[in-house]
Design a protein around this motif. Structure first.
Motif, PDB file in Angstrom:
ATOM      1  N   ASP A   1      38.703 -17.417   7.959  1.00  0.00           N
ATOM      2  CA  ASP A   1      37.263 -17.657   7.947  1.00  0.00           C
ATOM      3  C   ASP A   1      36.533 -16.360   7.641  1.00  0.00           C
ATOM      4  N   HIS A   2      35.413 -16.465   6.950  1.00  0.00           N
ATOM      5  CA  HIS A   2      34.665 -15.295   6.535  1.00  0.00           C
ATOM      6  C   HIS A   2      33.260 -15.334   7.119  1.00  0.00           C
ATOM      7  N   PHE A   3      32.856 -14.203   7.652  1.00  0.00           N
ATOM      8  CA  PHE A   3      31.547 -14.081   8.272  1.00  0.00           C
ATOM      9  C   PHE A   3      30.883 -12.816   7.779  1.00  0.00           C
ATOM     10  N   VAL A   4      29.567 -12.852   7.727  1.00  0.00           N
ATOM     11  CA  VAL A   4      28.778 -11.665   7.445  1.00  0.00           C
ATOM     12  C   VAL A   4      27.968 -11.396   8.703  1.00  0.00           C
ATOM     13  N   VAL A   5      28.038 -10.160   9.192  1.00  0.00           N
ATOM     14  CA  VAL A   5      27.301  -9.778  10.393  1.00  0.00           C
ATOM     15  C   VAL A   5      26.478  -8.540  10.073  1.00  0.00           C
ATOM     16  N   LEU A   6      25.193  -8.619  10.331  1.00  0.00           N
ATOM     17  CA  LEU A   6      24.292  -7.490  10.139  1.00  0.00           C
ATOM     18  C   LEU A   6      23.681  -7.156  11.495  1.00  0.00           C
ATOM     19  N   ARG A   7      23.934  -5.921  11.980  1.00  0.00           N
ATOM     20  CA  ARG A   7      23.341  -5.469  13.242  1.00  0.00           C
ATOM     21  C   ARG A   7      22.090  -4.667  12.921  1.00  0.00           C
ATOM     22  N   ILE A   8      21.021  -5.000  13.629  1.00  0.00           N
ATOM     23  CA  ILE A   8      19.731  -4.364  13.347  1.00  0.00           C
ATOM     24  C   ILE A   8      19.181  -3.760  14.634  1.00  0.00           C
ATOM     25  N   GLN A   9      18.853  -2.497  14.580  1.00  0.00           N
ATOM     26  CA  GLN A   9      18.254  -1.808  15.725  1.00  0.00           C
ATOM     27  C   GLN A   9      16.743  -2.069  15.691  1.00  0.00           C
ATOM     28  N   PRO A  10      16.207  -2.847  16.646  1.00  0.00           N
ATOM     29  CA  PRO A  10      14.780  -3.175  16.616  1.00  0.00           C
ATOM     30  C   PRO A  10      13.848  -1.969  16.634  1.00  0.00           C
ATOM     31  N   LYS A  11      14.304  -0.829  17.128  1.00  0.00           N
ATOM     32  CA  LYS A  11      13.453   0.371  17.132  1.00  0.00           C
ATOM     33  C   LYS A  11      13.283   0.955  15.735  1.00  0.00           C
ATOM     34  N   LYS A  12      14.180   0.592  14.806  1.00  0.00           N
ATOM     35  CA  LYS A  12      14.150   1.178  13.469  1.00  0.00           C
ATOM     36  C   LYS A  12      13.592   0.249  12.398  1.00  0.00           C
ATOM     37  N   PHE A  13      13.438  -1.039  12.728  1.00  0.00           N
ATOM     38  CA  PHE A  13      12.981  -2.012  11.740  1.00  0.00           C
ATOM     39  C   PHE A  13      11.939  -2.930  12.346  1.00  0.00           C
ATOM     40  N   ASP A  14      11.018  -3.371  11.515  1.00  0.00           N
ATOM     41  CA  ASP A  14      10.056  -4.388  11.927  1.00  0.00           C
ATOM     42  C   ASP A  14      10.568  -5.741  11.472  1.00  0.00           C
ATOM     43  N   PHE A  15      10.413  -6.728  12.308  1.00  0.00           N
ATOM     44  CA  PHE A  15      10.812  -8.094  11.993  1.00  0.00           C
ATOM     45  C   PHE A  15       9.557  -8.897  11.685  1.00  0.00           C
ATOM     46  N   SER A  16       9.701  -9.900  10.840  1.00  0.00           N
ATOM     47  CA  SER A  16       8.584 -10.772  10.514  1.00  0.00           C
ATOM     48  C   SER A  16       9.097 -12.181  10.270  1.00  0.00           C
ATOM     49  N   VAL A  17       8.205 -13.150  10.448  1.00  0.00           N
ATOM     50  CA  VAL A  17       8.530 -14.546  10.206  1.00  0.00           C
ATOM     51  C   VAL A  17       7.618 -15.043   9.088  1.00  0.00           C
ATOM     52  N   HIS A  18       8.212 -15.567   8.030  1.00  0.00           N
ATOM     53  CA  HIS A  18       7.459 -16.099   6.887  1.00  0.00           C
ATOM     54  C   HIS A  18       7.770 -17.580   6.746  1.00  0.00           C
ATOM     55  N   MET A  19       6.756 -18.355   6.350  1.00  0.00           N
ATOM     56  CA  MET A  19       6.913 -19.816   6.297  1.00  0.00           C
ATOM     57  C   MET A  19       6.262 -20.389   5.052  1.00  0.00           C
ATOM     58  N   ALA A  20       6.902 -21.391   4.487  1.00  0.00           N
ATOM     59  CA  ALA A  20       6.328 -22.090   3.339  1.00  0.00           C
ATOM     60  C   ALA A  20       4.990 -22.727   3.714  1.00  0.00           C
ATOM     61  N   SER A  21       4.861 -23.197   4.950  1.00  0.00           N
ATOM     62  CA  SER A  21       3.605 -23.825   5.367  1.00  0.00           C
ATOM     63  C   SER A  21       2.444 -22.830   5.342  1.00  0.00           C
ATOM     64  N   ALA A  22       2.732 -21.566   5.496  1.00  0.00           N
ATOM     65  CA  ALA A  22       1.687 -20.538   5.448  1.00  0.00           C
ATOM     66  C   ALA A  22       1.427 -20.062   4.025  1.00  0.00           C
ATOM     67  N   GLU A  23       2.471 -20.029   3.229  1.00  0.00           N
ATOM     68  CA  GLU A  23       2.382 -19.462   1.881  1.00  0.00           C
ATOM     69  C   GLU A  23       2.091 -20.494   0.799  1.00  0.00           C
ATOM     70  N   GLY A  24       2.268 -21.774   1.151  1.00  0.00           N
ATOM     71  CA  GLY A  24       1.997 -22.818   0.178  1.00  0.00           C
ATOM     72  C   GLY A  24       3.146 -23.132  -0.759  1.00  0.00           C
ATOM     73  N   THR A  25       4.263 -22.425  -0.608  1.00  0.00           N
ATOM     74  CA  THR A  25       5.416 -22.683  -1.456  1.00  0.00           C
ATOM     75  C   THR A  25       6.699 -22.281  -0.740  1.00  0.00           C
TER      76      THR A  25
END
Length: 169
Positions: A1-25
């Motif tokens: 089985d193959h997996f991709v794992v990305l570890r992200i340090q929250p102190k070094k990156f900003d997270f955001s949530v984007h949605m089609a309902s907000a963007e119209g597409t």
């Protein structure tokens, strides 16, 4: 089985949530990344039959896709804290003390199913349909993990793999 794992340090990156309902597409994951200059991305929710409304609570500071928390959904990914005393991103369990108050202290919230409890128990029943699964997790050091199964697996099987990996979830 193959997996991709990305570890992200929250102190070094900003997270955001984007949605089609907000963007119209709607966009592909690559399309969202290119449009918003994202370094990485993962699907934020599962959707109702309209393919636009999240099955659970989903919002960012400018737009609310679904204001209701789904009763069967046990986890909340939160980011964009309103105070510096909070982690830059976190995963909260349904039933956590002061959950509503904590959710309101973050600008970005995406609710979804929980595969593994905070105590390390698999919450998903055995069996079920196999699919490619995208998972957001948190390790014991507070890093956020984006995990993708490149093979089709049942959710319970995915959870078993995650507990076997040295991820310290």
């Amino acid at each position: 089985d193959h997996f991709v794992v990305l570890r992200i340090q929250p102190k070094k990156f900003d997270f955001s949530v984007h949605m089609a309902s907000a963007e119209g597409t709607a966009r592909s994951l690559r399309g969202w990344a290119e449009t918003f200059g994202l370094e990485a991305g993962i699907n934020s929710s599962m959707y109702l039959p309209d393919n636009s409304t999240s099955t659970g609570l989903l919002r960012n500071p400018e737009h609310v896709n679904n204001a209701r928390a789904g009763s069967r959904l046990g986890a909340f990914f939160v980011a964009g804290p309103k105070t510096k005393s909070l982690p830059g991103a976190d995963i909260l369990e349904r039933g956590a003390r002061n959950l509503d108050k904590t959710l309101n202290r973050y600008g970005h919230v995406a609710q979804n199913y929980r595969l593994i409890s905070g105590a390390g128990s698999i919450l998903w029943p055995e069996g079920g349909a196999a699919s490619s699964i995208a998972v957001v997790g948190k390790d014991k050091k507070g890093r956020i993990l984006f995990i993708l199964s490149q093979e089709r697996l049942a959710a319970h099987t995915m959870a078993r793999y995650l507990l076997r990996f040295p991820l310290e979830l």
